[in-house]
Write a protein that holds these residues in place. Structure first.
Motif, PDB file in Angstrom:
ATOM      1  N   GLY A  68       0.778  -1.231   0.000  1.00 19.10           N
ATOM      2  CA  GLY A  68       0.000   0.000   0.000  1.00 19.10           C
ATOM      3  C   GLY A  68       0.810   1.282   0.000  1.00 19.10           C
ATOM      4  N   LYS A  69       2.143   1.176   0.040  1.00 25.33           N
ATOM      5  CA  LYS A  69       2.999   2.355   0.067  1.00 25.33           C
ATOM      6  C   LYS A  69       3.364   2.794  -1.363  1.00 25.33           C
ATOM      7  N   ARG A  70       3.656   4.081  -1.483  1.00 30.02           N
ATOM      8  CA  ARG A  70       4.192   4.618  -2.739  1.00 30.02           C
ATOM      9  C   ARG A  70       5.701   4.724  -2.559  1.00 30.02           C
ATOM     10  N   VAL A  71       6.431   3.924  -3.338  1.00 31.54           N
ATOM     11  CA  VAL A  71       7.848   3.674  -3.074  1.00 31.54           C
ATOM     12  C   VAL A  71       8.723   4.271  -4.174  1.00 31.54           C
ATOM     13  N   LEU A  72       9.805   4.918  -3.756  1.00 32.75           N
ATOM     14  CA  LEU A  72      10.849   5.361  -4.683  1.00 32.75           C
ATOM     15  C   LEU A  72      12.067   4.472  -4.470  1.00 32.75           C
ATOM     16  N   VAL A  73      12.521   3.805  -5.538  1.00 33.51           N
ATOM     17  CA  VAL A  73      13.678   2.914  -5.487  1.00 33.51           C
ATOM     18  C   VAL A  73      14.859   3.596  -6.173  1.00 33.51           C
ATOM     19  N   ILE A  74      15.977   3.710  -5.458  1.00 38.07           N
ATOM     20  CA  ILE A  74      17.179   4.366  -5.967  1.00 38.07           C
ATOM     21  C   ILE A  74      18.220   3.314  -6.367  1.00 38.07           C
ATOM     22  N   ASP A  75      18.895   3.559  -7.499  1.00 41.75           N
ATOM     23  CA  ASP A  75      20.014   2.714  -7.913  1.00 41.75           C
ATOM     24  C   ASP A  75      21.118   3.608  -8.467  1.00 41.75           C
ATOM     25  N   ASP A  76      22.297   3.043  -8.646  1.00 42.40           N
ATOM     26  CA  ASP A  76      23.403   3.848  -9.155  1.00 42.40           C
ATOM     27  C   ASP A  76      23.373   3.961 -10.676  1.00 42.40           C
ATOM     28  N   VAL A  77      23.260   2.828 -11.379  1.00 44.85           N
ATOM     29  CA  VAL A  77      23.307   2.842 -12.844  1.00 44.85           C
ATOM     30  C   VAL A  77      22.169   2.000 -13.402  1.00 44.85           C
ATOM     31  N   ARG A  78      21.469   2.549 -14.384  1.00 50.18           N
ATOM     32  CA  ARG A  78      20.460   1.784 -15.120  1.00 50.18           C
ATOM     33  C   ARG A  78      21.061   1.480 -16.494  1.00 50.18           C
ATOM     34  N   THR A  79      21.263   0.204 -16.781  1.00 52.76           N
ATOM     35  CA  THR A  79      21.835  -0.189 -18.077  1.00 52.76           C
ATOM     36  C   THR A  79      20.711  -0.719 -18.974  1.00 52.76           C
ATOM     37  N   THR A  80      20.315  -1.954 -18.776  1.00 50.84           N
ATOM     38  CA  THR A  80      19.156  -2.468 -19.520  1.00 50.84           C
ATOM     39  C   THR A  80      17.849  -2.154 -18.795  1.00 50.84           C
ATOM     40  N   GLY A  81      17.947  -1.837 -17.516  1.00 48.90           N
ATOM     41  CA  GLY A  81      16.746  -1.601 -16.714  1.00 48.90           C
ATOM     42  C   GLY A  81      16.215  -2.848 -16.054  1.00 48.90           C
ATOM     43  N   ALA A  82      16.865  -3.987 -16.283  1.00 49.45           N
ATOM     44  CA  ALA A  82      16.351  -5.258 -15.769  1.00 49.45           C
ATOM     45  C   ALA A  82      16.341  -5.294 -14.241  1.00 49.45           C
ATOM     46  N   THR A  83      17.356  -4.725 -13.603  1.00 53.23           N
ATOM     47  CA  THR A  83      17.423  -4.757 -12.137  1.00 53.23           C
ATOM     48  C   THR A  83      16.262  -3.993 -11.514  1.00 53.23           C
ATOM     49  N   LEU A  84      16.029  -2.772 -11.983  1.00 55.58           N
ATOM     50  CA  LEU A  84      14.940  -1.968 -11.432  1.00 55.58           C
ATOM     51  C   LEU A  84      13.583  -2.530 -11.820  1.00 55.58           C
ATOM     52  N   ASP A  85      13.484  -3.154 -12.981  1.00 60.08           N
ATOM     53  CA  ASP A  85      12.226  -3.812 -13.357  1.00 60.08           C
ATOM     54  C   ASP A  85      11.916  -4.956 -12.399  1.00 60.08           C
ATOM     55  N   GLU A  86      12.947  -5.703 -12.012  1.00 55.80           N
ATOM     56  CA  GLU A  86      12.748  -6.812 -11.082  1.00 55.80           C
ATOM     57  C   GLU A  86      12.398  -6.296  -9.693  1.00 55.80           C
ATOM     58  N   ALA A  87      12.992  -5.162  -9.314  1.00 54.00           N
ATOM     59  CA  ALA A  87      12.631  -4.545  -8.038  1.00 54.00           C
ATOM     60  C   ALA A  87      11.161  -4.146  -8.041  1.00 54.00           C
ATOM     61  N   ARG A  88      10.700  -3.591  -9.138  1.00 51.50           N
ATOM     62  CA  ARG A  88       9.282  -3.216  -9.253  1.00 51.50           C
ATOM     63  C   ARG A  88       8.388  -4.452  -9.165  1.00 51.50           C
ATOM     64  N   ARG A  89       8.809  -5.534  -9.798  1.00 47.96           N
ATOM     65  CA  ARG A  89       8.000  -6.754  -9.750  1.00 47.96           C
ATOM     66  C   ARG A  89       7.866  -7.252  -8.310  1.00 47.96           C
ATOM     67  N   ALA A  90       8.982  -7.192  -7.565  1.00 45.34           N
ATOM     68  CA  ALA A  90       8.941  -7.649  -6.173  1.00 45.34           C
ATOM     69  C   ALA A  90       8.027  -6.775  -5.322  1.00 45.34           C
ATOM     70  N   LEU A  91       7.878  -5.507  -5.700  1.00 45.98           N
ATOM     71  CA  LEU A  91       7.050  -4.563  -4.946  1.00 45.98           C
ATOM     72  C   LEU A  91       5.623  -4.505  -5.499  1.00 45.98           C
ATOM     73  N   HIS A  92       5.117  -5.627  -5.976  1.00 44.70           N
ATOM     74  CA  HIS A  92       3.819  -5.625  -6.665  1.00 44.70           C
ATOM     75  C   HIS A  92       2.655  -5.275  -5.736  1.00 44.70           C
ATOM     76  N   GLU A  93       2.863  -5.372  -4.427  1.00 42.00           N
ATOM     77  CA  GLU A  93       1.788  -5.015  -3.506  1.00 42.00           C
ATOM     78  C   GLU A  93       1.856  -3.546  -3.070  1.00 42.00           C
ATOM     79  N   ALA A  94       2.847  -2.835  -3.544  1.00 49.88           N
ATOM     80  CA  ALA A  94       2.930  -1.402  -3.247  1.00 49.88           C
ATOM     81  C   ALA A  94       1.865  -0.658  -4.038  1.00 49.88           C
ATOM     82  N   ALA A  95       1.487   0.518  -3.553  1.00 45.50           N
ATOM     83  CA  ALA A  95       0.481   1.315  -4.265  1.00 45.50           C
ATOM     84  C   ALA A  95       1.050   1.900  -5.550  1.00 45.50           C
ATOM     85  N   ALA A  96       2.322   2.236  -5.529  1.00 45.01           N
ATOM     86  CA  ALA A  96       3.001   2.765  -6.711  1.00 45.01           C
ATOM     87  C   ALA A  96       4.497   2.569  -6.520  1.00 45.01           C
TER      88      ALA A  96
END
Length: 215
Positions: free
Chosen positions: A168-196
């Protein structure tokens, strides 16, 4: 006040040097000298949910390498200042800040999570809590060098788990480098119960850039 006094003492004992070329800089607030800073390219906001502060390369690439692989954790605060302006676009849209986690083995080897160090000043600037363990790395990933987006996505699948507090939380995820975006995409998938879920990286790299593969 204590923080300012400590920084002043540090400057007397060890005058600040550029994070890229070791040249002299005028203040600790920014980590690049007058010659290197103009070489850093900011990225204009294009996506509210997935943002990147700067283009990976040049002095910024060198500074991130020092932060990530040469133990210069003190660079994180200055580098994080480049994240604050794009993060401010999310004021009122985010409840909590977190960072892409490291696997416990990698954390022991490095001694710190560079993305978490970058996230701390962002959370302070937004006046939001920093949730250190909102995301947990439950398994390590194999080497990503030379892999494209699909291969990285497959290697990272199931790498992260979210804490119940994310629900239910609106979450901002910080990373150092986005290359293909796969890491942050996987982080978003894990946070599927977050509000945003919003993601923000210090640098965006071209997946075909060989210098970016180790990041």
């Amino acid at each position: 006040m204590r923080h300012r006094l400590w920084n002043g003492l540090l400057e007397l004992l060890a005058p600040p040097a550029c994070a890229a070329c070791d040249g002299a800089i005028e203040a600790r607030a920014w980590v690049f000298c007058a010659a290197c800073e103009p070489l850093i390219d900011r990225i204009a906001a294009s996506s509210l949910h997935d943002g990147d502060a700067c283009v990976f390369g040049g002095p910024l690439r060198d500074a991130i390498h020092r932060l990530k692989y040469r133990g210069q954790s003190e660079l994180a605060w200055g580098l994080a200042q480049w994240l604050i302006e794009p993060a401010q676009a999310l004021i009122g849209k985010v409840d909590v800040v977190t960072a892409v986690p490291l696997h416990a083995r990698r954390l022991r080897e490095r001694g710190y999570n560079q993305s978490l160090l970058l996230a701390r000043p962002v959370a302070q600037a937004l006046e939001l809590p920093l949730a250190r363990r909102l995301l947990v790395r439950v398994r390590g990933a194999s080497a990503q060098v030379g892999r494209g987006r699909a291969a990285r996505r497959q290697a990272l699948a199931g790498s992260f788990a979210a804490a119940p507090a994310a629900r239910g939380k609106r979450v901002l995820v910080i990373d150092d480098v986005r290359t293909t975006g796969a890491t942050l995409d996987e982080a978003r998938r894990a946070l599927h119960e977050a509000a945003a879920v919003y993601t923000l990286a210090l640098a965006r790299a071209d997946a075909m850039d060989p210098d970016a593969q180790m990041f």
